[in-house]
Design a protein around this motif. Structure first.
Motif, PDB file in Angstrom:
ATOM      1  N   ALA A 227       0.345  -0.901  -0.007  1.00 35.13           N
ATOM      2  CA  ALA A 227       0.203  -0.061  -0.165  1.00 35.13           C
ATOM      3  C   ALA A 227       0.812   1.360  -0.301  1.00 35.13           C
ATOM      4  N   HIS A 228       0.134   2.236  -0.841  1.00 37.18           N
ATOM      5  CA  HIS A 228       0.994   3.818  -0.461  1.00 37.18           C
ATOM      6  C   HIS A 228      -0.004   4.390   0.181  1.00 37.18           C
ATOM      7  N   VAL A 229       0.281   4.788   1.372  1.00 40.11           N
ATOM      8  CA  VAL A 229      -0.421   5.861   2.530  1.00 40.11           C
ATOM      9  C   VAL A 229      -0.606   7.285   2.249  1.00 40.11           C
ATOM     10  N   MET A 230      -1.614   7.883   1.863  1.00 38.48           N
ATOM     11  CA  MET A 230      -1.324   9.370   1.766  1.00 38.48           C
ATOM     12  C   MET A 230      -2.597   9.638   2.164  1.00 38.48           C
ATOM     13  N   LEU A 231      -1.643  11.021   3.445  1.00 43.37           N
ATOM     14  CA  LEU A 231      -2.193  11.704   4.272  1.00 43.37           C
ATOM     15  C   LEU A 231      -2.604  12.801   3.810  1.00 43.37           C
ATOM     16  N   THR A 232      -3.903  13.759   3.680  1.00 43.05           N
ATOM     17  CA  THR A 232      -3.877  14.785   3.501  1.00 43.05           C
ATOM     18  C   THR A 232      -4.353  15.640   4.502  1.00 43.05           C
ATOM     19  N   LEU A 233      -3.602  16.788   5.000  1.00 38.92           N
ATOM     20  CA  LEU A 233      -3.906  17.781   6.125  1.00 38.92           C
ATOM     21  C   LEU A 233      -4.172  18.792   5.504  1.00 38.92           C
TER      22      LEU A 233
END
Ligand SMILES: [Cu+2]
Length: 215
Positions: free
Chosen positions: A116-122
């Motif tokens: 998985a490539h996790v992406m966190l948007t803030l």
């Protein structure tokens, strides 16, 4: 005059990014800003067949965005609000991404077993403004409390999902997990009207269900 020219174009590029970010993060699925490519909303729009026809000039074409969004097969795993900030967690298949080390763009290819490539948007919890130049540390624990992935997340950008923080990780099997996040203040310069915001380090918890692969 080359240095001056370079400075100017950099400033323009930053302005363009900022403009994109300012309009984003709205949860209003019908708003135009979801087509800007910097909105968290955009990352899921590939699934819903969301119309991106309101793309502004200079942005990647609608076809490009849709192609990338669908080929990325991103999935929204969850979101959380921590004080004055909102964090959204998406996942895609593992990707190769480049990170600058000095002047060298070092490629980070998925390692063996990473799925998985996790992406966190803030973003600002109230306005939805995307927040760059912060720090996010991620820890993923399974239901037994065992840590299956952890580490500081790389700030990065990609077509169709804009500025985010992420990494390739291994999530062992389908099931329920919890993402534990520690989010530091964005170090980007501030106008006076936001000097009082986002200044603390906050923690957020995002429970999510993993289907075994990002899709
Ligand atoms: Cu990424």
């Amino acid at each position: 005059m080359t240095p001056l020219t370079r400075t100017t174009s950099t400033a323009l590029a930053v302005s363009a990014l900022a403009l994109g970010a300012v309009g984003c993060g709205s949860d209003d699925q019908s708003s135009n800003v979801s087509a800007s490519g910097t909105s968290a909303t955009t990352s899921t729009s590939g699934h819903s067949g969301h119309d991106m026809s309101s793309m502004g000039s200079g942005a990647p074409s609608q076809a490009d965005q849709q192609a990338v969004a669908s080929s990325m097969r991103m999935e929204r795993l969850g979101s959380a609000t921590a004080g004055d900030r909102k964090v959204e967690l998406d996942a895609s298949e593992p990707v190769t991404f480049g990170v600058y080390e000095g002047d060298r763009l070092v490629q980070h290819a998925p390692r063996k077993g990473e799925n998985a490539h996790v992406m966190l948007t803030l973003s600002d919890a109230r306005t939805g403004d995307r927040l760059p130049d912060a720090t996010i540390t991620l820890r993923v624990i399974d239901q037994a409390g065992k840590v299956v992935a952890s580490g500081p997340q790389y700030p990065m950008i990609g077509m169709g999902m804009g500025i985010h923080y992420g990494d390739n990780v291994t999530i062992p099997k389908a099931g329920k997990y919890t993402a534990q996040l520690v989010v530091g203040p964005p170090r980007i310069g501030r106008h006076a009207d936001v000097e009082g915001r986002w200044n603390t380090t906050v923690k957020a918890t995002i429970p999510f269900t993993w289907k075994g692969a990002a899709r």
